[in-house]
Write an enzyme that holds these catalytic residues in place. Structure first.
Site, short mmCIF file in Angstrom:
data_model
loop_
_atom_site.label_atom_id
_atom_site.label_comp_id
_atom_site.label_asym_id
_atom_site.label_seq_id
_atom_site.Cartn_x
_atom_site.Cartn_y
_atom_site.Cartn_z
N ASP A 184 5.07 24.19 37.15
CA ASP A 184 5.58 24.20 38.53
C ASP A 184 4.46 24.60 39.48
OD1 ASP A 184 7.00 24.51 40.90
OD2 ASP A 184 8.75 25.34 39.91
N ASP A 185 4.08 23.69 40.38
CA ASP A 185 3.03 23.92 41.38
C ASP A 185 1.64 24.06 40.77
OD1 ASP A 185 5.10 23.93 43.18
OD2 ASP A 185 4.73 25.93 43.98
N CYS B 143 9.60 20.08 44.61
CA CYS B 143 10.32 20.36 43.36
C CYS B 143 11.44 19.39 42.99
CB CYS B 143 10.91 21.77 43.42
SG CYS B 143 9.69 23.06 43.73
N ARG C 222 11.27 16.17 40.25
CA ARG C 222 11.97 16.28 38.97
C ARG C 222 13.02 15.18 38.82
NH1 ARG C 222 10.78 21.68 37.11
NH2 ARG C 222 9.16 22.37 38.55
N LYS D 267 13.20 25.58 34.33
CA LYS D 267 13.71 25.35 35.68
C LYS D 267 14.30 23.94 35.83
CE LYS D 267 11.87 24.46 40.27
NZ LYS D 267 10.73 24.60 41.18
N HIS E 228 16.65 22.58 38.83
CA HIS E 228 16.49 22.25 40.25
C HIS E 228 17.05 20.89 40.67
CE1 HIS E 228 13.91 24.05 43.72
NE2 HIS E 228 15.17 23.84 44.06
N SER F 73 13.97 27.32 41.74
CA SER F 73 12.74 28.09 41.73
C SER F 73 13.02 29.59 41.77
CB SER F 73 11.86 27.72 42.93
OG SER F 73 11.61 26.34 42.97
N HIS G 242 4.32 28.62 40.02
CA HIS G 242 4.98 28.79 41.31
C HIS G 242 5.03 30.29 41.63
CE1 HIS G 242 8.18 28.71 44.34
NE2 HIS G 242 8.25 27.39 44.27
N ASP H 175 4.82 19.30 38.55
CA ASP H 175 5.76 18.62 39.46
C ASP H 175 5.13 18.24 40.79
OD1 ASP H 175 5.55 21.25 40.41
OD2 ASP H 175 7.67 21.42 40.91
N ASN H 176 4.10 18.95 41.22
CA ASN H 176 3.40 18.64 42.47
C ASN H 176 2.15 19.49 42.56
OD1 ASN H 176 6.26 20.22 43.58
ND2 ASN H 176 4.32 21.30 43.78
N LYS I 26 0.80 20.93 47.99
CA LYS I 26 2.25 20.75 47.89
C LYS I 26 2.88 20.50 49.26
CE LYS I 26 6.34 23.51 46.65
NZ LYS I 26 6.82 24.68 45.87
#
Length: 480
Positions: free
Chosen positions: A34-35, A74, A78, A127, A129, A152, A229, A282-283, A303
């Protein structure tokens, strides 16, 4: 003599029969960070943080250098990965919050559902989301089991330093503590940064158990780590381990350890050669957190922007004997392409509804050198077409964008995210990956060509920036 010949006959027959049997369907593991930015591990240029297991993935598999998330945030990203669709095609955008009234429609087929239909055992950890309450948790989208968090881990009433938010004007202070979900039920809640520090280890242990329990059966594991994240948190074992790289470095090292545990388990259970492992993000990094954010690897912004730093993310793929060791692929690929590629590798049927992903298996397995994708639509927000890429060319369309320039935070506290008006511009990513030099006046014919792709996208998927409604979009589920 007759007995000897008979024994030889049966031996040859058995060997021939074994050779004639089809190989077992490959297991599939997707590990989503994540991130995590493009430049956050050594295979993608990180210095100062040791990442031996990311390095191992690169040495034993393929490193993709032009892999993008379909959107740089996010929920949208996903949704794209799991459905093989641009997120606006399935009505998903942004990042769902506790009061959100939409979720991914359970009628949408996912990687999990097509593999489950094909006989796979499926599990998700980490996660989600894509929906905040039943029946919008993973077990309603093709996963046999789910253990994790609904969104998150900064979506709770604590500030980034771990203290309770007391300012009544801050909406975050009214959110509930972070629920921990098993299947459809809340089984615990996380109420401190110390609780966050246990997540990577906890999800890793459960991932290892799932692999061991299902080693004799085709399985799909989606491990979606909540970190790096913010707010950052590392377990006692890793806190301080990266030295001067601080807490961010500690978190990356723990995620590297987690990857190593997965690879080690595949080795010890002797199923590594029949398992596809995909590691990605994810980004891009949330840059306004400064030293608590990652690196975009030199790409512009991060992001929540449609610049390359927002969508260009790391992706490592290993499939021993099928994907060449130590290979590098620079063809344009999007996370929506994973679903049809996995379907091709496993023999699973594609979703009945239209998807946007393209099968990359022939390219990944060296059956061709031609990349199947030439165009990528940079959508953001509810349905804003902010750019179009064609091969190495990227046409940025007029829009408002977040910016992190000169506004970084420090020690876990965020800086202020700026807003700028972005004019139309054309960039040649082959010569200008940082998107600094507008060449639209030099190549008007390329602008015209890409504008035609933009018009096709607006007709198909819509574009709020130009007031267009897409003809082929599907609605998200309404949460009551």
């Amino acid at each position: 003599m007759k007995r000897y010949l008979l024994a030889v006959f049966f031996s040859v027959s058995i060997i021939s029969l074994l050779k004639a049997q089809p190989a077992s369907k490959p297991n599939v593991i997707i590990i989503m960070m994540d991130d995590m930015g493009y430049g956050d591990t050594e295979p993608y240029g990180m210095t100062g943080i040791a990442t031996p297991n990311f390095n191992r993935m690169a040495k034993e598999g393929m490193r993709l250098t032009h892999y993008n998330a379909a959107q740089p945030i996010c929920t949208a990203s996903r949704a794209a990965l799991l459905t093989g669709c641009y997120p606006n095609r399935v009505g998903m955008a942004g990042a769902l919050l506790p009061g959100s009234t939409i979720a991914l429609d359970p009628g949408e087929e996912t990687i999990a559902s097509i593999l489950k239909e094909d006989g796979y055992k499926t599990a998700m950890l980490g996660k989600w989301h894509l929906g905040n309450k039943p029946p919008y948790f993973p077990i309603h989208y093709g996963f046999d089991s789910f253990f994790g968090i609904p969104y998150s881990h900064d979506i709770w009433p604590l500030d980034y330093d771990g203290n309770r938010i007391t300012d009544s004007r801050n909406l975050r202070g009214k959110w509930p503590m972070l629920p921990l979900i098993s299947g459809d039920k809340e089984v615990d809640s996380i109420t401190s940064l110390k609780g966050i520090s246990h997540l990577t280890g906890m999800f890793t242990e459960k991932a290892v158990s799932f692999i061991r329990e299902n080693k004799s059966h085709p399985f799909f594991l989606y491990l979606a780590h909540p970190l790096p994240h913010v707010p950052l948190a590392a377990s006692e074992k890793f806190r301080g381990k990266s030295g001067e790289m601080g807490l961010f470095g500690d978190v990356i090292m723990e995620l590297d350890w987690s990857l190593g545990e997965i690879l080690k388990t595949l080795d010890s259970e002797k199923i590594a050669s029949n398992t596809i492992v995909i590691v990605t993000s994810d980004n891009g990094p949330w840059l306004n957190f400064g030293d608590n954010a990652g690196s975009s690897g030199g790409f512009r912004e991060g992001k929540a922007t449609s610049w390359e730093g927002g969508t260009r993310v790391p992706c490592l793929i290993r499939w021993p004997g099928k994907i060449e060791k130590g290979s590098v692929n620079s063809k344009l690929m999007i996370n929506i392409d994973l679903l049809p590629t996995i379907a091709a590798a496993t023999g699973a049927k594609l979703p009945k509804n239209r998807i946007d992903g393209i099968n990359f298996l022939p390219l990944l397995t060296n059956k061709t050198t031609k990349g199947p994708r030439e165009v990528f639509y940079y959508y953001f927000g509810a349905d804003n077409l902010e750019g179009v890429r064609y091969k190495n060319w990227k046409l940025v369309l007029p829009h408002k964008s977040n910016t992190y320039e000169n506004l970084h935070g420090k020690y876990g506290h965020p800086g202020i995210i700026g807003q700028v008006d972005v004019p139309q511009a054309l960039y040649d990513l082959a010569h200008d990956p940082g998107e600094r030099y507008d060449v639209q006046k030099l190549y008007p014919e390329m602008v015209e060509k890409i504008m035609a792709f933009a018009d096709q996208a607006r007709d198909d998927l819509g574009d709020k920036l130009t007031g267009r409604v897409g003809k082929n979009i599907r609605k998200a589920a309404t949460v009551k």
